[in-house]
Design an enzyme around this catalytic site. Structure first.
Site, mmCIF file in Angstrom:
data_model
loop_
_atom_site.group_PDB
_atom_site.id
_atom_site.type_symbol
_atom_site.label_atom_id
_atom_site.label_comp_id
_atom_site.label_asym_id
_atom_site.label_seq_id
_atom_site.Cartn_x
_atom_site.Cartn_y
_atom_site.Cartn_z
ATOM 1 C CG ASP A 197 -4.746 2.398 8.624
ATOM 2 O OD1 ASP A 197 -4.681 2.657 7.620
ATOM 3 O OD2 ASP A 197 -4.150 1.511 9.457
ATOM 4 N NE ARG A 220 -2.300 0.824 3.645
ATOM 5 C CZ ARG A 220 -3.029 0.542 4.645
ATOM 6 N NH1 ARG A 220 -4.495 0.535 4.976
ATOM 7 N NH2 ARG A 220 -2.355 0.337 5.881
ATOM 8 C CE1 TYR A 221 1.167 4.372 4.327
ATOM 9 C CE2 TYR A 221 1.032 2.093 5.078
ATOM 10 C CZ TYR A 221 0.540 3.522 4.986
ATOM 11 O OH TYR A 221 -0.443 3.603 5.988
ATOM 12 C CB CYS A 227 -7.803 -8.050 19.799
ATOM 13 S SG CYS A 227 -6.114 -8.134 20.424
ATOM 14 N NE ARG A 236 5.582 2.538 5.572
ATOM 15 C CZ ARG A 236 5.698 3.761 4.983
ATOM 16 N NH1 ARG A 236 6.354 3.971 3.886
ATOM 17 N NH2 ARG A 236 4.764 4.816 5.226
ATOM 18 C CB CYS A 290 -3.674 -14.219 17.276
ATOM 19 S SG CYS A 290 -3.638 -13.183 16.187
ATOM 20 N NE ARG A 347 -4.220 -7.148 8.586
ATOM 21 C CZ ARG A 347 -2.962 -7.216 9.349
ATOM 22 N NH1 ARG A 347 -2.601 -7.711 10.246
ATOM 23 N NH2 ARG A 347 -2.412 -6.066 8.897
ATOM 24 C CB CYS A 352 -9.094 -8.417 15.149
ATOM 25 S SG CYS A 352 -7.964 -9.160 14.076
ATOM 26 C CE LYS A 374 0.203 2.231 10.620
ATOM 27 N NZ LYS A 374 0.342 1.519 9.309
ATOM 28 C CG ASP A 409 -8.673 0.225 11.787
ATOM 29 O OD1 ASP A 409 -8.189 1.243 11.683
ATOM 30 O OD2 ASP A 409 -7.730 -0.744 11.852
#
Length: 371
Positions: free
Chosen positions: A317, A99-100, A116, A103, A112, A121, A119, A324, A280
């Site tokens: 985001d 996306r950037y 959370c 990177r 995981c 994702r 989350c 960001k 998000d």
């Protein structure tokens, strides 16, 4: 407990079912309904280490809110999205998000140690939703080898540190061999959820791939236990710089006092507060999201009142893949040709003059003489 410090025991004994958790703490009706429905969106999984931090008698416990599902997760606001960061639309290869410009995000697992409830994702993590993470490993490595503008790779998922030492080293060594990749980052909540996983052997292996950075994820000061501090010390002693990424969550860390305690404890643990994320727009997260004003107030309450090392950058985001975007309190009162009027953390105003044409000419003359 004899096996408490064995991370494999911790993983094997995670709390994943309603009948398990009901034996340990009294649940509210909202939590019970949320757990019963959690298998349709994002699984429940809590390590014994993290579960041990929950106040069993407080339904508003900030640790509890992060990992125990609630019925509110099934309510979807009109503004919410399954992929709020637009990752799926920026995948040149499945599992690799570019996306950037310089990177990439490399999704190396969909699991995981614990999940959370906010989350970002949740559409692919934990293995219970309709969408699956299908990383194409060789295609991803070939893309990186053929894309010289990429200098920074972030390993995430899921949680990269959940992989075995051997499997993780295989990924790191392959990336390390690509000449234009200058450094690697790992995003992980393992040091918080499962500090026992941060073994001396893991740290020794990671130290072979410098420059390597780790972004941990702690949201509340209670999470920084003595076991977590020891794990973070092992990573720091292995020469790994660490930053913390928190998510601003309602009833968890949405006060200046809680944030100040958190960032001070992070510095003691040799971790630099890095980002404070606005939650998000993930589906079913409205009950955990705060206002943007709340985040700005927190930064306002930290700036000038504690060391600059302790102040994270508050970011949103951009929904749909905007990346960001930093959000700060307004410190510029006025700006014109005469200069700029600023205010400090106390509300006092200060004038800083604009550079005049004569000054610029003089500076150019000095620069030429020094050449």
């Amino acid at each position: 407990m004899e096996n408490w410090h064995d991370y494999k025991w911790q993983l094997k004994n995670r709390i994943t079912r309603l009948d398990q958790i009901e034996k340990l703490i009294p649940l509210t009706s909202e939590e019970k309904a949320g757990i019963q429905l959690s298998g349709n969106k994002l699984a429940m999984s809590i390590t014994p280490h993290f579960f041990n931090l929950i106040d069993r008698d407080d339904p508003d416990c900030p640790i509890r809110k992060q990992v125990i599902p609630r019925i509110e997760e099934t309510f979807t606001d009109r503004s919410e999205m399954s992929d709020p960061c637009g990752e799926d639309s920026h995948m040149p290869v499945p599992g690799l998000v570019h996306r950037y410009p310089d990177r990439v995000l490399f999704l190396v697992t969909d699991r995981c140690a614990a999940y959370c409830r906010y989350c970002t994702r949740s559409r692919v993590v934990s293995g219970v939703s309709d969408q699956r993470l299908e990383t194409q490993w060789e295609a991803a490595f070939q893309y990186l080898e053929k894309t010289p503008q990429v200098r920074d790779v972030l390993l995430s998922g899921g949680d990269a540190l959940l992989l075995s030492d051997a499997r993780l080293e295989k990924i790191l060594s392959r990336l390390h061999a690509i000449p234009h990749i200058q450094f690697i980052r790992i995003g992980s909540r393992i040091p918080i959820f499962l500090p026992q996983r941060i073994t001396p052997e893991l740290c020794t292996m990671l130290s072979r791939y410098h420059p390597l950075f780790i972004s941990i994820h702690a949201n509340h000061p209670r999470e920084l236990t003595s076991e977590v501090r020891e794990a973070l010390e092992r990573l720091a002693n292995a020469g790994i710089p660490m930053g913390n990424q928190s998510v601003l969550l309602k009833g968890v860390n949405d006060s200046v006092e809680t944030q100040k305690e958190l960032v001070h404890k992070l510095l003691i643990c040799r971790v630099r507060p890095y980002y404070l994320y606005q939650c998000d727009l993930i589906e079913g997260s409205a009950h955990l999201r705060t206002s943007i004003d709340k985040g700005i107030q927190i930064i306002e309450g930290l700036r000038g009142h504690t060391t600059g090392y302790a102040i994270p950058q508050y970011v949103i985001d951009g929904p749909g893949g905007g990346g960001k975007i930093p959000i700060n309190p307004e410190y510029v009162v006025k700006q014109d040709d005469g200069g700029i009027t600023l205010r400090n953390y106390e509300g006092k105003r200060f004038e800083y003059p604009a550079s005049t044409e004569d000054e610029r000419v003089q500076n150019d003359k000095v620069s030429r003489k020094l050449r």
